[in-house]
Each structure stands twice: as C-alpha cells, then as structure tokens.
Design a protein around this motif. Structure first.
Motif, PDB file in Angstrom:
ATOM      1  N   GLN A  62      40.943  47.055  36.445  1.00 27.44           N
ATOM      2  CA  GLN A  62      42.134  47.831  36.767  1.00 27.44           C
ATOM      3  C   GLN A  62      41.805  48.757  37.920  1.00 27.44           C
ATOM      4  O   GLN A  62      40.837  49.505  37.868  1.00 27.44           O
ATOM      5  N   GLN A  63      42.618  48.662  38.964  1.00 24.11           N
ATOM      6  CA  GLN A  63      42.566  49.596  40.080  1.00 24.11           C
ATOM      7  C   GLN A  63      43.991  50.068  40.261  1.00 24.11           C
ATOM      8  O   GLN A  63      44.873  49.276  40.550  1.00 24.11           O
ATOM      9  N   GLY A  64      44.201  51.341  40.059  1.00 20.18           N
ATOM     10  CA  GLY A  64      45.562  51.851  40.069  1.00 20.18           C
ATOM     11  C   GLY A  64      46.235  51.500  38.762  1.00 20.18           C
ATOM     12  O   GLY A  64      45.625  51.563  37.704  1.00 20.18           O
ATOM     13  N   SER A  65      47.493  51.086  38.825  1.00 17.75           N
ATOM     14  CA  SER A  65      48.218  50.796  37.589  1.00 17.75           C
ATOM     15  C   SER A  65      48.232  49.318  37.233  1.00 17.75           C
ATOM     16  O   SER A  65      48.821  48.928  36.232  1.00 17.75           O
ATOM     17  N   LYS A  66      47.570  48.466  38.006  1.00 17.53           N
ATOM     18  CA  LYS A  66      47.575  47.021  37.758  1.00 17.53           C
ATOM     19  C   LYS A  66      46.248  46.588  37.140  1.00 17.53           C
ATOM     20  O   LYS A  66      45.196  46.721  37.761  1.00 17.53           O
ATOM     21  N   LEU A  67      46.301  46.083  35.903  1.00 11.72           N
ATOM     22  CA  LEU A  67      45.133  45.535  35.234  1.00 11.72           C
ATOM     23  C   LEU A  67      45.156  44.019  35.420  1.00 11.72           C
ATOM     24  O   LEU A  67      46.150  43.365  35.097  1.00 11.72           O
ATOM     25  N   GLY A  76      32.166  28.124  34.733  1.00 16.25           N
ATOM     26  CA  GLY A  76      32.759  28.698  35.931  1.00 16.25           C
ATOM     27  C   GLY A  76      34.129  28.197  36.331  1.00 16.25           C
ATOM     28  O   GLY A  76      34.690  28.660  37.314  1.00 16.25           O
ATOM     29  N   GLN A  77      34.728  27.273  35.582  1.00 21.47           N
ATOM     30  CA  GLN A  77      36.073  26.786  35.909  1.00 21.47           C
ATOM     31  C   GLN A  77      37.099  27.850  35.521  1.00 21.47           C
ATOM     32  O   GLN A  77      37.063  28.399  34.425  1.00 21.47           O
ATOM     33  N   GLN A  78      38.030  28.141  36.426  1.00 25.48           N
ATOM     34  CA  GLN A  78      39.055  29.143  36.140  1.00 25.48           C
ATOM     35  C   GLN A  78      40.067  28.588  35.157  1.00 25.48           C
ATOM     36  O   GLN A  78      40.611  27.509  35.346  1.00 25.48           O
ATOM     37  N   LEU A  79      40.317  29.336  34.080  1.00 23.57           N
ATOM     38  CA  LEU A  79      41.295  28.946  33.073  1.00 23.57           C
ATOM     39  C   LEU A  79      42.645  29.608  33.322  1.00 23.57           C
ATOM     40  O   LEU A  79      43.681  28.964  33.265  1.00 23.57           O
ATOM     41  N   PHE A  80      42.617  30.915  33.570  1.00 18.86           N
ATOM     42  CA  PHE A  80      43.850  31.618  33.892  1.00 18.86           C
ATOM     43  C   PHE A  80      43.543  32.919  34.619  1.00 18.86           C
ATOM     44  O   PHE A  80      42.444  33.442  34.561  1.00 18.86           O
ATOM     45  N   LYS A  81      44.563  33.397  35.312  1.00 20.51           N
ATOM     46  CA  LYS A  81      44.507  34.697  35.969  1.00 20.51           C
ATOM     47  C   LYS A  81      45.859  35.349  35.728  1.00 20.51           C
ATOM     48  O   LYS A  81      46.902  34.715  35.910  1.00 20.51           O
ATOM     49  N   LEU A  82      45.827  36.602  35.283  1.00 22.57           N
ATOM     50  CA  LEU A  82      47.073  37.302  35.014  1.00 22.57           C
ATOM     51  C   LEU A  82      46.908  38.773  35.302  1.00 22.57           C
ATOM     52  O   LEU A  82      45.803  39.263  35.518  1.00 22.57           O
ATOM     53  N   SER A  83      48.020  39.481  35.313  1.00 23.71           N
ATOM     54  CA  SER A  83      47.977  40.927  35.501  1.00 23.71           C
ATOM     55  C   SER A  83      48.945  41.577  34.523  1.00 23.71           C
ATOM     56  O   SER A  83      49.896  40.957  34.045  1.00 23.71           O
TER      57      SER A  83
END
Length: 188
Positions: A62-67, A76-83
């Motif tokens: 988290q930097q600022g208000s976005k986690l 190492g395979q990316q499964l998901f990315k979210l905020s």
C-alpha cells in the motif's frame, strides 16, 4: 442464419458478463475509515477448499490509499493482481481458472487476518471476540471467520464458504513497514 448466431453469441456474452456481477458482495470489507499509509507484506498462503488445496505467494503493498495484492505460484507464474481502495476490490488481472473466484471475500479475510487493525476500521456491524490467540469475527451478527495466531503462521477458517487458509509470513526482501506506519500515525 448469421443474425441467429449473432443473437446467440450476444446472449452468451451478456449472460457470462453478468456472472461476475452475480457474485455476492463481502460484508465487512468497505470502510470509510480507510487511510493512506505505507504498508508492505509478503506471505505464503496454503488454501484448502473442498477436495482442492493449493499454495501461492501473496505480495501486499500500500502506497497512499491504494492497497495492491499480487499472487504468484511458487514457481513465479502470476495468478492474479488486484487493488483495494477502502471501498471496492478492483481485479486487474487473473488467470482463467480464477475467473469466478469471489475476490471480495478472499481480500476481506486476508485483511482481517493480516492488515494492522483492519477490524477496528470498520464502522459497520462488526464484532470480534478475542480469546488467547484466537479471534472470532462476526459480521451482521453472523459468525464468519476464525483467525488463530501462531508463532510462525496465521490459520484462517472461513465458516461460511467454508475453506481454510494458512498464512505464513515471509520476511526476506521486504522491510517491515508496520512499525513505520505506526510511527507515522502517532506523529499526526
């Protein structure tokens, strides 16, 4: 004939597009008290759901208000990315197998288990009963989570879904900014 197939295709797209919006919303997630801070954490998660079990690495920043949360397989395979912005989970990327995963519930449970004082940020009907190393989380008077703190792991049991999760913290590579954010809050 083309018109018939276009109608079927359009109907299928609309029906599948509605599947995501039909997923239930996670009570106890959104909070008006969400504050900007610097926070980092990395964990290994092991999840048991029905007869399935899987492990992945989860990076929270988290930097600022976005986690932001990024999940990778152990290879190492990316499964998901979210905020998460304090109000809503925004899924930015996910693999096809995770298309219908109720990310709001997963994020909510992880935040209650790992994010500093997340339950105290809630202004909804949230109650946490604490005894020894165990917390029982009640949302709208319904028992939803058991969180057990251990020396090297957190065991989370979602009693609604149900599924179990073991969260093991990985300290290498990231500074512990929990202390830093506490110091920032006390100087304001």
């Amino acid at each position: 004939m083309k018109l018939k197939w276009m109608g079927i295709l359009l109907g299928t797209v609309l029906l599948c597009g509605g599947c995501q919006s039909m997923l239930p919303k996670a009570p106890g997630l959104a909070t008006a008290a969400w504050a900007a801070q610097n926070y980092q954490r990395q964990d290994q998660l092991e999840i048991q759901w029905k007869e399935h079990s899987f492990s992945f690495l989860l990076y929270q920043q988290q930097q600022g208000s976005k986690l932001e949360m990024l999940a990778l397989t152990l290879t190492g395979q990316q499964l998901f990315k979210l905020s998460f912005d304090g109000r809503k989970v925004h899924v930015e990327q996910r693999i096809e197998q995770m298309k219908l995963l109720p990310f709001e519930f997963v994020v909510r449970d992880i935040l209650y288990a790992t994010y500093p004082n997340f339950a105290q940020l809630q202004q909804q009907n949230i109650r946490v009963e604490t005894s020894a190393q165990t917390q029982k989380v009640f949302i709208n008077q319904q028992h939803v989570l058991n969180i057990q703190q251990q020396d090297d792991a957190i065991e989370l049991n979602n009693v609604q879904v149900p599924y179990q999760m073991v969260i093991s913290r990985i300290n290498d590579g990231l500074e512990n900014s929990d202390v830093e954010s506490t110091n920032l809050e006390s100087t304001e």
